[in-house]
Design an enzyme around this catalytic site. Structure first.
Site, PDB file in Angstrom:
ATOM      1  N   PHE A  57       3.916   0.546  -1.815  1.00  0.00           N
ATOM      2  CA  PHE A  57       3.427   1.570  -0.889  1.00  0.00           C
ATOM      3  C   PHE A  57       4.526   2.450  -0.295  1.00  0.00           C
ATOM      4  O   PHE A  57       4.251   3.197   0.644  1.00  0.00           O
ATOM      5  CB  PHE A  57       2.602   0.965   0.249  1.00  0.00           C
ATOM      6  CG  PHE A  57       1.211   0.566  -0.168  1.00  0.00           C
ATOM      7  CD1 PHE A  57       0.330   1.508  -0.679  1.00  0.00           C
ATOM      8  CD2 PHE A  57       0.790  -0.751  -0.058  1.00  0.00           C
ATOM      9  CE1 PHE A  57      -0.956   1.146  -1.068  1.00  0.00           C
ATOM     10  CE2 PHE A  57      -0.488  -1.121  -0.450  1.00  0.00           C
ATOM     11  CZ  PHE A  57      -1.354  -0.171  -0.957  1.00  0.00           C
ATOM     12  N   ASP A  58       5.751   2.384  -0.806  1.00  0.00           N
ATOM     13  CA  ASP A  58       6.785   3.287  -0.283  1.00  0.00           C
ATOM     14  C   ASP A  58       7.838   3.583  -1.358  1.00  0.00           C
ATOM     15  O   ASP A  58       9.037   3.561  -1.085  1.00  0.00           O
ATOM     16  CB  ASP A  58       7.438   2.696   0.958  1.00  0.00           C
ATOM     17  CG  ASP A  58       7.992   3.775   1.902  1.00  0.00           C
ATOM     18  OD1 ASP A  58       7.608   4.957   1.740  1.00  0.00           O
ATOM     19  OD2 ASP A  58       8.801   3.441   2.779  1.00  0.00           O
ATOM     20  N   ILE A  59       7.383   3.841  -2.575  1.00  0.00           N
ATOM     21  CA  ILE A  59       8.293   4.226  -3.651  1.00  0.00           C
ATOM     22  C   ILE A  59       8.759   5.655  -3.394  1.00  0.00           C
ATOM     23  O   ILE A  59       7.963   6.588  -3.331  1.00  0.00           O
ATOM     24  CB  ILE A  59       7.599   4.142  -5.032  1.00  0.00           C
ATOM     25  CG1 ILE A  59       7.143   2.703  -5.320  1.00  0.00           C
ATOM     26  CG2 ILE A  59       8.523   4.656  -6.128  1.00  0.00           C
ATOM     27  CD1 ILE A  59       8.264   1.712  -5.480  1.00  0.00           C
ATOM     28  N   THR A  69       5.267   7.165   3.073  1.00  0.00           N
ATOM     29  CA  THR A  69       6.040   8.296   3.586  1.00  0.00           C
ATOM     30  C   THR A  69       5.382   9.597   3.145  1.00  0.00           C
ATOM     31  O   THR A  69       5.010   9.751   1.981  1.00  0.00           O
ATOM     32  CB  THR A  69       7.483   8.235   3.053  1.00  0.00           C
ATOM     33  OG1 THR A  69       8.087   7.006   3.457  1.00  0.00           O
ATOM     34  CG2 THR A  69       8.312   9.394   3.579  1.00  0.00           C
TER      35      THR A  69
END
Length: 270
Positions: A98-100, A139
């Protein structure tokens, strides 16, 4: 250092225990952790070249002055894809990151990429494809549309695929995907600009130094555009992404328009 954590820390301990068992070349190795009252920290292996973002978003960097060669960018793209595939397929439980994004891709002394920062990660059973979330996580600029509204589809491992695609486009363009500082209006939203050029068979107007560089750029862009399809069901899984990265450029098809065009009457990019 982890801040603003809620609860008694049990979820943190469970997450550490799970991530601590992960062993993959393209995932940063967890060496230890600290959980003392409200102070919690994760200790990872040291990565001398820091994060990917400083090489593609440097103030001295541009599409005409790249710090990383196209060959290195290709290897980084492969490495990150293998890491995400492992998280989705190679563990007992599926791990959704969930934050690549470039900031969370660390580079070792040979510029081999390793995925880091599992603060937003969620564990789920491989038997369950749809994930329940109470709020969007990630993000801005990398968050898949379905995390904002279920009208776009259900949240699943395909949300990581979207983030990977947006990161890939930033690697190609050597810039943020949405940059209001860009002088030419049509280039403000890079995914749409590069999609239109590729669909029309135009040159990418990027800097190429070696034979084959443009082929690498086009392949990365095509894969990225498939990954950022608004409908999650139209995005490839990470094993398919790897197949596409390994395939001949000529065998890859340019996908449908992945987003709402800025040319529509509203004039807004949604």
């Amino acid at each position: 250092m982890l801040e603003h954590l809620k609860g008694n820390g049990q979820e943190f301990i469970n997450e550490v225990a799970t991530i601590g068992r992960i062993h993959h070349f393209h995932i940063v190795r967890l060496l230890g952790f600290c959980s003392e009252g409200t102070r919690r920290a994760l200790v990872y292996e040291f990565m001398p070249n820091g994060s990917l973002e400083k090489f593609i978003f440097s103030k001295t960097n541009s599409s005409s002055h790249r710090q990383l060669s196209w060959e290195k960018l290709k290897k980084i793209a492969f490495g990150v894809a293998r890491g995400v595939e492992y998280l989705h397929q190679g563990c007992n439980q599926r791990i959704l990151h969930f934050d690549i994004k470039p900031h969370n891709i660390l580079l070792d002394h040979n510029f081999q990429p390793k995925i880091s920062d599992f603060g937003l990660a969620k564990l789920c059973s491989k038997d369950i494809s749809i994930v329940s979330l109470t709020a969007a996580r990630g993000t801005a600029g990398y968050i898949a549309p379905e995390l904002f509204s279920r009208n776009f589809g259900e949240v699943s491992y395909k949300s990581d695929v979207y983030s990977y695609g947006m990161m890939l486009l930033e690697m190609v363009g050597c810039r943020k995907n949405k940059d209001p500082a860009v002088e030419i209006q049509s280039q403000i939203y890079f995914p749409e600009w590069i999609y239109n050029r590729m669909r029309q068979g135009q040159e990418l107007c990027l800097e190429f130094e070696e034979d084959g560089d443009e082929g690498i750029a086009r392949k990365l862009a095509i894969v990225a555009l498939w990954c950022i399809q608004w409908n999650p069901t139209e995005r490839p899984s990470m094993p398919i992404v790897l197949q596409m990265l390994e395939a001949d450029l000529q065998s890859l098809e340019i996908p449908p328009m992945p987003f709402v065009s800025s040319d529509v009457e509203t004039g807004a990019i949604n």
